[in-house]
Write a protein that holds these residues in place. Structure first.
Motif, PDB file in Angstrom:
ATOM      1  N   LYS A 152       0.371  -1.025  -0.109  1.00 59.98           N
ATOM      2  CA  LYS A 152      -0.102  -0.195   0.052  1.00 59.98           C
ATOM      3  C   LYS A 152       1.014   1.203  -0.833  1.00 59.98           C
ATOM      4  N   GLY A 202       0.887   6.344   0.075  1.00 54.86           N
ATOM      5  CA  GLY A 202      -0.220   6.863  -0.240  1.00 54.86           C
ATOM      6  C   GLY A 202       0.316   8.775   0.852  1.00 54.86           C
ATOM      7  N   LYS A 209      -1.922   8.908   7.811  1.00 54.93           N
ATOM      8  CA  LYS A 209      -1.640   7.967   6.303  1.00 54.93           C
ATOM      9  C   LYS A 209      -3.129   7.821   5.909  1.00 54.93           C
ATOM     10  N   MET A 219      -4.289   4.999   2.958  1.00 53.59           N
ATOM     11  CA  MET A 219      -3.264   4.334   1.393  1.00 53.59           C
ATOM     12  C   MET A 219      -3.931   3.771   0.160  1.00 53.59           C
TER      13      MET A 219
END
Length: 221
Positions: free
Chosen positions: A40, A42, A214, A216
């Motif tokens: 993942k 992001g 975060k 993601m």
């Protein structure tokens, strides 16, 4: 006696009907919660004290203590590579399964701008982070291949900013994720402190906050 025979037949058929319904229910909701690798990526948004400039006193320079400046970070970028390890079978009629969320590699950066004393020139500095984190996860499979993950992780993180380096053994992260087939989305809240002691235990502690949110997206195989 003749009236008892139909009643007995009905009573004898009840267990069979219940078993049939249970089988039909299991068949309609199979165990779809499987272990697997994920990745993942992001944006990372600074939170808490990490949103602003932090000043840390370096007592190792006594009698003239030096104040180390950790400038205000901007939105950065993070990535996680890990594996969901489920322990034992699913329960609650295959709707729930528990295991371990093991992030073997987590890393990213946040840029910042350091103003020189003249107030005009600015230098681009970066916060760099990397580490590992592990913790329990519980997954809910409400329908089809839709999964809802909830986890809490604890781990090791190393960090660098300008000429200062440090680490923590207690970086925490709370995660809520949604997956559909191989697509994955999660919101991760990271909280902890970094001791920028240049990896030297003989140096005084120089703690600075590291809080971030975060968002993601990625894949889970």
């Amino acid at each position: 006696m003749k009236k008892l025979i139909p009643l007995l037949l009905v009573l004898m058929s009840v267990p069979g009907l219940l078993y049939s319904q249970e089988q039909d229910h299991s068949a309609s909701h199979p165990n779809s919660i499987k272990s697997g690798f994920y990745m993942k990526f992001g944006p990372s948004f600074p939170m808490g004290n990490f949103k602003g400039t932090q000043y840390v006193i370096d007592y190792s320079t006594m009698p003239d203590d030096t104040v180390k400046t950790f400038d205000q970070p901007k939105v950065g970028f993070f990535g996680d590579l890990g594996y969901l390890i489920y322990l034992g079978p699913a329960f609650a009629k295959n709707y729930l399964r528990a295991g371990i969320d093991a992030t073997f590699l987590s890393g990213g950066f946040n840029p910042s701008h350091h103003e020189m004393q003249d107030g005009e020139n600015k230098i681009n500095y970066y916060y760099f982070f990397g580490g590992q984190k592990f913790g329990p996860v519980i997954t809910v499979n409400p329908v089809d291949r839709l999964m809802i993950d909830l986890s809490w992780k604890l781990g090791f993180y190393a960090a660098g900013y300008n000429d200062d380096w440090g680490y923590t053994m207690a970086m925490q992260e709370i995660m809520m994720g949604i997956r559909y087939r191989i697509l994955a989305f999660s919101i991760n809240y990271q909280l902890g402190k970094i001791d920028y002691n240049d990896f030297n235990k003989d140096n005084d502690e120089r703690w600075a906050d590291l809080y971030s949110l975060k968002i993601m997206i990625g894949l889970k195989f």
